[in-house]
Design a protein around this motif. Structure first.
Motif, mmCIF file in Angstrom:
data_model
loop_
_atom_site.group_PDB
_atom_site.id
_atom_site.type_symbol
_atom_site.label_atom_id
_atom_site.label_comp_id
_atom_site.label_asym_id
_atom_site.label_seq_id
_atom_site.Cartn_x
_atom_site.Cartn_y
_atom_site.Cartn_z
ATOM 1 N N TYR B 306 0.832 -1.200 0.000
ATOM 2 C CA TYR B 306 0.000 0.000 0.000
ATOM 3 C C TYR B 306 0.866 1.249 0.000
ATOM 4 N N ARG B 307 0.308 2.343 -0.539
ATOM 5 C CA ARG B 307 0.978 3.624 -0.375
ATOM 6 C C ARG B 307 0.616 4.156 1.005
ATOM 7 N N TYR B 308 1.453 5.015 1.578
ATOM 8 C CA TYR B 308 1.240 5.350 2.986
ATOM 9 C C TYR B 308 -0.088 6.066 3.242
#
Lengths: 202, 342
Positions: B306-308
């Protein structure tokens, strides 16, 4: 015997670590000592048979509040020598606040009396009702409205904190998931017929 | 005094029993951790059409021990800018918090070291302590990659604990007890009477939050190797790294155990009749943990990271409202239809 020994060990560690919180040079060490103090007070609650409060203390204070403390303190770039400088300057006012608080605690303790109702619930058997259940009955049945009122006060405090710190900055580009998913091929892709050797002129 | 009296009344007997109980949990747990690493690597290998470890011992079965021995024999390097005490303390915290939580996990009917009233709160409290090992490691290393990893991890674990808390509340609303044995007993019967079915969305929320809580893919941002070298344990070597590794896997097994107790009926067999009920409950419990761990590895092999900001969005804007709503629905259903306990 072991009970008393455990009490003295936990109490001593609590007091020492609480002292270290205010005397440690490094603020990160202070927070870690604070966590140690929380832990040992949770252990003291356990010794009193208040296992629910002990666990909530660890979950709320150690698991959430102290994590945020540590989070903030770790990111501070603190010059320890500078921090020491103002000690004498702030000593009088600090001492005044400390003495005032101490006097208030003494006054409160002096005027302390336990109402007969509360005394009855204090003496309620610890052993036959689990104290989670006893607390639940107290909070959600006997003192339901006071508890709700306390909740409202906290909610208002929370809204106040949000209102105070919320900045609306113009021109912030946010990811809109619905808009991304809602895109169709027709609006995203344009097919251009190109002739060989000419390319696309926009 | 007879031997039975010695073990139940004398303080020395108590001590011996206690140490034996601890060993009876810790030794199988460490063996499980060792073989979890092996299983993990074999599963990823199968997903990626490779063979995985197959050289050391038959089918590579001795590989985890070879790795462990290697970690023990290497040199522990403490960076010169590090805060030495905290640097060494951090992996110990991670490892110890991963182990002490097992004190309240019921392996079978009555097979539990400490059958305390607030077992589920104890588990929740201990699992929320795991973040300290990581944060202290990141700060004490005095390295920017380690520090960034620690900050990410702290934010992530605090966020996902909230939804795990609500999941626990729905389960204990249904079971009417905070005691883990009582929660398992409330699910007595075949697999259709376990809580995964009535609370299915919460089971999914729990599993995804468990992935985030243990920093596993797709939520392994604290140690995403593409950005942060190795995240919070960049500066760790040898056994200090080994303790992080062991703690991480022990935590995964712990959260799978929690999943098995809360949603998959603990020690009960999935089909409550003759040939299946002959198998001891502890075997069923281990099998359920193994199934959940397989899903952990499977996820790691198949899902990208996932992206943050997406991670934070999922935690706070999706899981938190959803689990809050589900708590309200469960409470309302129990109150209105009288489905609750007693």
């Amino acid at each position: 015997m072991i009970h008393a020994l455990a009490f003295y060990v936990f109490a001593a560690v609590t007091v020492v670590s609480a002292f270290m919180v205010i005397s440690a040079r490094n603020p990160v060490h202070s927070v870690l000592y604070l966590i140690l103090a929380f832990f040992n007070s949770a252990a003291l609650f356990l010794l009193m048979g208040a296992e629910f409060i002990a666990m909530i203390l660890v979950i709320v204070y150690v698991g959430a509040v102290a994590v945020l403390f540590l989070f903030v303190v770790m990111m501070l770039d603190i010059n320890i020598a500078e921090l020491r400088q103002g000690f004498l300057k702030y000593l009088p006012i600090g001492a005044a606040v400390g003495i005032a608080l101490f006097a208030e605690i003494l006054l409160a303790l002096g005027a302390w009396s336990v109402s007969p109702v509360a005394a009855g619930s204090l003496r309620a058997k610890v052993s036959d009702v689990p104290n989670t259940e006893a607390l639940g009955r107290l909070i959600y049945t006997d003192y339901m409205f006071l508890f709700q009122a306390a909740g409202m006060v906290l909610l208002i405090a929370m809204i106040g904190a949000i209102v105070l710190t919320l900045r609306t900055r113009p021109g912030v580009r946010r990811q809109k998931i619905a808009a991304q998913i809602g895109r169709r091929r027709e609006e995203a892709v344009v097919l251009v017929k190109t002739r060989v050797g000419e390319g696309v002129s926009s | 005094m007879t031997l039975a009296q010695f073990f139940t009344t004398h303080w020395l007997g108590h001590l011996i029993v206690m140490v034996a109980q601890c060993l009876a949990i810790v030794v199988p747990l460490l063996v499980a951790v060792a073989y979890m690493t092996y299983a993990d690597r074999k599963i990823w290998a199968a997903i990626q059409l490779r063979r995985g470890p197959n050289v050391v011992g038959p089918f590579g079965l001795l590989q985890p021990f070879a790795d462990g021995l290697k970690l023990v024999l290497k040199e522990t390097i403490v960076p010169s800018g590090a805060n030495k005490v905290l640097f060494v303390l951090a992996p110990m915290i991670t490892f110890i918090t991963a182990l002490i939580a097992w004190a309240v996990v019921p392996f079978d009917d009555g097979w539990v070291v400490a059958d305390i009233n607030v077992g589920i709160l104890y588990l929740f409290a201990i699992s929320s302590l795991g973040v300290y090992g990581i944060m202290i490691a990141g700060w004490a290393s005095n390295s920017k990659y380690a520090f960034l990893g620690a900050l990410r991890s702290a934010a992530q674990m605090v966020s996902y604990e909230v939804s795990i808390g609500f999941v626990l509340i729905t389960v204990l609303l249904c079971a009417g007890s905070l005691n883990l044995s009582a929660i398992v007993k409330a699910q007595e019967g075949g697999f259709w009477s376990w809580y995964w079915l009535p609370l299915f969305p919460m089971f999914i929320v729990f599993f995804i939050s468990a992935l985030a809580e243990t920093n596993r893919t797709p939520f392994d941002l604290p140690m995403s190797e593409a950005e942060l070298v190795a995240g919070f344990h960049t500066e760790y070597s040898a056994m200090t790294f080994g303790l992080f590794f062991l703690g991480e896997y022990a935590n995964m097994i712990l959260l799978s155990g929690m999943g098995a107790v809360l949603f998959l009926g603990g020690w009960y067999s999935p089909l409550p009749f003759a040939p299946f009920t002959w198998i001891p409950g502890v075997v069923w419990f281990a099998l359920k943990i193994a199934v959940l761990l397989f899903v952990f590895s499977w996820t790691k092999g198949t899902v990208p990271r996932y992206r943050y900001d997406q991670l934070m969005r999922l935690g706070w804007k999706v899981f938190l409202p959803f689990s809050l709503l589900w708590v309200a629905l469960t409470a309302a259903a129990i109150q209105l239809f009288g489905w609750g306990p007693g």
